[in-house]
Design a protein around this motif. Structure first.
Motif, PDB file in Angstrom:
ATOM      1  N   GLU A  84       1.326   9.928  -7.211  1.00  0.00           N
ATOM      2  CA  GLU A  84       0.961   8.784  -8.335  1.00  0.00           C
ATOM      3  C   GLU A  84       0.667   7.465  -7.607  1.00  0.00           C
ATOM      4  O   GLU A  84       1.314   7.221  -6.514  1.00  0.00           O
ATOM      5  CB  GLU A  84       2.274   8.559  -9.295  1.00  0.00           C
ATOM      6  N   LEU A  91      -2.501  12.043  -2.915  1.00  0.00           N
ATOM      7  CA  LEU A  91      -1.373  11.551  -3.195  1.00  0.00           C
ATOM      8  C   LEU A  91      -1.086  10.206  -3.723  1.00  0.00           C
ATOM      9  O   LEU A  91      -0.104   9.553  -3.920  1.00  0.00           O
ATOM     10  CB  LEU A  91      -0.487  11.513  -1.913  1.00  0.00           C
ATOM     11  N   LEU A 142       7.976  11.470  -3.263  1.00  0.00           N
ATOM     12  CA  LEU A 142       7.952  10.699  -4.569  1.00  0.00           C
ATOM     13  C   LEU A 142       7.265  11.259  -5.593  1.00  0.00           C
ATOM     14  O   LEU A 142       7.509  11.047  -6.842  1.00  0.00           O
ATOM     15  CB  LEU A 142       7.870   9.160  -4.347  1.00  0.00           C
ATOM     16  N   GLY A 143       6.302  11.968  -5.437  1.00  0.00           N
ATOM     17  CA  GLY A 143       5.255  12.596  -6.291  1.00  0.00           C
ATOM     18  C   GLY A 143       4.072  11.864  -6.367  1.00  0.00           C
ATOM     19  O   GLY A 143       4.280  10.599  -6.144  1.00  0.00           O
ATOM     20  N   ARG A 182       1.588   4.463  -8.171  1.00  0.00           N
ATOM     21  CA  ARG A 182       2.693   3.583  -8.020  1.00  0.00           C
ATOM     22  C   ARG A 182       3.436   3.882  -6.824  1.00  0.00           C
ATOM     23  O   ARG A 182       3.921   3.128  -5.953  1.00  0.00           O
ATOM     24  CB  ARG A 182       3.564   3.342  -9.119  1.00  0.00           C
ATOM     25  N   ASN A 183       3.745   5.269  -6.538  1.00  0.00           N
ATOM     26  CA  ASN A 183       4.440   5.712  -5.524  1.00  0.00           C
ATOM     27  C   ASN A 183       3.777   5.720  -4.081  1.00  0.00           C
ATOM     28  O   ASN A 183       4.414   5.463  -2.895  1.00  0.00           O
ATOM     29  CB  ASN A 183       5.078   7.549  -5.815  1.00  0.00           C
ATOM     30  N   ALA A 184       2.394   5.732  -4.192  1.00  0.00           N
ATOM     31  CA  ALA A 184       1.792   5.505  -2.889  1.00  0.00           C
ATOM     32  C   ALA A 184       1.918   4.091  -2.662  1.00  0.00           C
ATOM     33  O   ALA A 184       2.046   3.804  -1.281  1.00  0.00           O
ATOM     34  CB  ALA A 184       0.267   5.764  -3.074  1.00  0.00           C
ATOM     35  N   VAL A 235       6.594  10.207   2.599  1.00  0.00           N
ATOM     36  CA  VAL A 235       7.285   9.427   1.454  1.00  0.00           C
ATOM     37  C   VAL A 235       6.513   9.678  -0.057  1.00  0.00           C
ATOM     38  O   VAL A 235       7.297   9.757  -0.979  1.00  0.00           O
ATOM     39  CB  VAL A 235       7.336   7.935   1.765  1.00  0.00           C
ATOM     40  N   ALA A 236       5.248   9.514   0.196  1.00  0.00           N
ATOM     41  CA  ALA A 236       4.350   9.638  -1.342  1.00  0.00           C
ATOM     42  C   ALA A 236       4.701  11.167  -1.769  1.00  0.00           C
ATOM     43  O   ALA A 236       4.905  11.384  -3.193  1.00  0.00           O
ATOM     44  CB  ALA A 236       2.906   9.464  -1.039  1.00  0.00           C
ATOM     45  N   GLN A 259      -4.556   9.276  -9.210  1.00  0.00           N
ATOM     46  CA  GLN A 259      -4.988  10.567  -9.655  1.00  0.00           C
ATOM     47  C   GLN A 259      -6.145  10.863 -10.627  1.00  0.00           C
ATOM     48  O   GLN A 259      -6.547   9.578 -11.378  1.00  0.00           O
ATOM     49  CB  GLN A 259      -3.730  11.085 -10.602  1.00  0.00           C
ATOM     50  N   ILE A 284       4.547   2.123  -3.003  1.00  0.00           N
ATOM     51  CA  ILE A 284       6.060   2.168  -2.457  1.00  0.00           C
ATOM     52  C   ILE A 284       5.908   2.757  -1.294  1.00  0.00           C
ATOM     53  O   ILE A 284       6.242   2.087  -0.167  1.00  0.00           O
ATOM     54  CB  ILE A 284       7.004   2.846  -3.314  1.00  0.00           C
ATOM     55  N   ALA A 285       5.215   3.817  -0.882  1.00  0.00           N
ATOM     56  CA  ALA A 285       5.191   4.562   0.282  1.00  0.00           C
ATOM     57  C   ALA A 285       4.675   3.850   1.465  1.00  0.00           C
ATOM     58  O   ALA A 285       5.013   3.590   2.355  1.00  0.00           O
ATOM     59  CB  ALA A 285       4.613   5.812   0.229  1.00  0.00           C
TER      60      ALA A 285
END
Lengths: 281, 322
Positions: free
Chosen positions: A138, A220, A135-136, A140-142, A131-132, A223, A144-145
């Motif tokens: 970042e 992931l 999403l790319g 914030r995406n981690a 998922v991460a 950063q 969410i994942a």
């Protein structure tokens, strides 16, 4: 029962819980007062690279000349709040889904439970990576994942609690009085969830921290140049002969995860009347 | 008196595996405003199931229940029709029927609030109802665990009263209470029925209480009503052998030589009810015919109804001796 969360004294009688609380308090303190505690800026590159731990740099320096001690202290500012945020998000999401599943039953329940089975069949980190990555990379995406892979445990727990609680006559009495489904769920059933969900959440903080560090380790999550424990460990893995680069952030992860688990275990025991009684006797 | 709850030929089935168990098999009942109907029978005879089907907690397999002119349907996900909110139930276990994590006042106020009354008004009403059932007004601020079983049952009664119901089904409301609160709660129910002119179906296996408070009695055996009529008439001259056996099982404190009559055997499994009259394997007066022919539910001259071949429709009840 002294309070909603059982006998509030009993947790203090468990030595491991006290150790856990002390460690977490230490990290909370470190996160709040990071600028005062750390001797260097976590991002400054004024030193030499790969210095051994010594009197100037207690934990040595990394490949970009940064002071590892300062970075570990600053790391608490990412790991602690994000793992707690993660647990709150997944507990919230999982409780809603599990509540719907348990209350409505039938086909809705079957679909939701097969969905959770699918999540349980995968190792969480693999799914979170997928998922991460989609999403790319970042932080914030981690988040969410990890939320997406963590809600099923709460959904399972809450479903069971609701299934159990809705057998009570007071739920029937409430629908005889004309309560709507939503009112029954929120007013009559929700109060039964607080304790168990809180215990599970406290046990899951360590997991969340580990997943977040794991994603950062794999590039992931947080950063560069952010000081995050997981990504610092990954630098240590690359420079394996410089043991201090990975060891100290690794110990930080270990201590925090262990401490959260100690506290979670103790809370579980304190809330379970049978073990709590055994502890008091 | 026009009945407010009318049960017509109601059957309720449970499914156990792929087998159907008829817990209630074709029951007719009615209760009017200001009337107390005692529903008695041994454990497992289906009286609780009947009570639950009347309010709509369980779905009837056959027959119907009419409440105040409308047919009762099973409560589902959706909000219960406002009309049927006047049909309430009081449960046996006062520990399970109150939410342990909510204040008493909020729980009593639920009914009026769902009915659209403001929170402060509903809480005011809750306090005065608590007073009416014999508890202090400030109990609204307390939690169920701070009360005894008898007090909790009063709270449950207050919760049902809060929406001024027309009929209350009380499912063994006193059998979980200690002896001293049993009489008090029973008396409270009697007074409330008079005061608010409600109908009350009082489900119990405690015959002495039922005799004391009921206007009429319905005796249930294995899913069927075997005899129903005015309480005193039934007590003076039981017309069904089961009624007689049941009443002789009441211990008498006055020392009268009333030897309890033992019924041979247990209540049969409702999954395989006996042929003919359901009571015949245990009946001391059973005849050959009883095993094959199901007796009709006939009216006797004094207005009571009974299902036994020994009794003739339209004539006075014959005295049973055994």
């Amino acid at each position: 029962m002294a309070s909603r969360f059982g006998n509030s004294n009993s947790i203090w009688r468990q030595p491991l819980a006290v150790v856990g609380i002390i460690i977490i308090l230490f990290w909370v303190f470190a996160a709040i007062f990071a600028p005062l505690i750390s001797p260097y800026d976590p991002l400054s590159q004024d030193s030499d690279k790969f210095l051994m731990p010594g009197s100037l740099h207690w934990m040595g320096t990394d490949e970009l000349n940064r002071d590892i001690f300062s970075r570990v202290i600053y790391g608490a500012r990412i790991s602690l709040p994000y793992s707690i945020l993660l647990v709150v998000l997944s507990a919230f999401l999982g409780s809603i889904i599990g509540g719907i599943s348990g209350y409505f039953g039938g086909r809705v329940d079957a679909i939701i439970m097969r969905l959770t089975d699918m999540f349980f069949a995968f190792p969480a980190i693999v799914l979170a990576m997928a998922v991460a990555a989609a999403l790319g990379p970042e932080i914030r995406n981690a988040v969410i994942a990890i939320t997406i892979v963590s809600w099923p445990v709460y959904a399972r727990l809450v479903r069971g609690l609701i299934l159990n609680a809705k057998q009570n006559d007071y739920v029937t009495a409430s629908s005889l009085l004309g309560s709507s489904s939503l009112r029954t769920l929120v007013v009559d059933l929700r109060p039964n969830l607080a304790g168990p969900v809180f215990v599970l959440a406290s046990l899951e903080v360590g997991n969340a921290l580990l997943l977040l560090s794991g994603l950062s380790f794999l590039g992931l999550g947080a950063q560069p140049p952010a000081a995050e424990w997981g990504s610092m460990v990954s630098m240590g893995a690359v420079n394996f002969d410089r043991w201090w680069v990975g060891l100290f952030p690794g110990l930080a992860i270990l201590s925090a995860v262990l401490a959260f688990n100690f506290i979670g275990d103790a809370l579980r025991d304190a809330l379970d009347p049978r073990t709590a009684k055994a502890l008091r006797d | 008196m026009k009945p407010i709850v009318e049960v017509n030929n109601l059957s309720v089935e449970y499914t156990r595996g792929d087998q159907k168990v008829g817990a209630v098999a074709g029951v007719d009942l009615h209760v009017g405003a200001g009337e107390i109907l005692g529903l008695v029978g041994e454990s497992g005879c289906g009286k609780s199931t009947l009570g639950k089907a009347i309010v709509g907690i369980l779905q009837g397999a056959d027959g119907e229940v009419n409440f105040d002119g409308q047919q009762v349907s099973k409560i589902g996900r959706g909000q219960r029709d406002a009309h049927f909110r006047n049909l309430q139930m009081i449960f046996q276990d006062p520990y399970g029927s109150l939410n342990p994590r909510r204040k008493i006042g909020d729980q009593i106020a639920d009914g009026p609030r769902i009915g659209g009354i403001s929170k402060s008004e509903a809480l005011e009403k809750a306090a005065s109802l608590l007073e009416r059932v014999g508890l202090p007004r400030n109990a609204v601020e307390r939690y169920p665990h701070q009360f005894s079983g008898g007090q909790r049952q009063r709270i449950a009664i207050a919760r049902a009263l809060a929406i001024s119901p027309k009929v209350i089904i009380a499912d063994e409301p006193i059998s979980a209470l200690d002896t001293s609160s049993q009489a008090a709660v029973a008396n409270l129910l009697v007074n409330l029925v008079e005061e608010f002119q409600m109908g009350l179906i009082f489900i119990s296996h405690d015959l002495s209480i039922v005799r004391r408070i009921s206007d009429r009695v319905a005796v249930m055996y294995l899913g069927k009503i075997v005899e129903t009529g005015k309480t005193e008439e039934i007590w003076n001259s039981p017309a069904h052998p089961y009624t007689k056996a049941l009443m002789s099982a009441i211990p008498h404190a006055d020392g009268k030589a009333f030897i309890p009559l033992d019924l041979p055997g247990d209540v049969p499994n409702p999954a395989y009810p006996p042929s003919g009259c359901r009571f015949h394997p245990r009946c001391p007066l059973a005849q050959g015919e009883c095993a094959s022919r199901e007796p009709l539910h006939v009216s006797l001259s004094d207005g009571r109804k009974v299902s036994c071949i020994l009794q003739e429709a339209g004539s006075a009840p014959k005295t049973l001796t055994f």
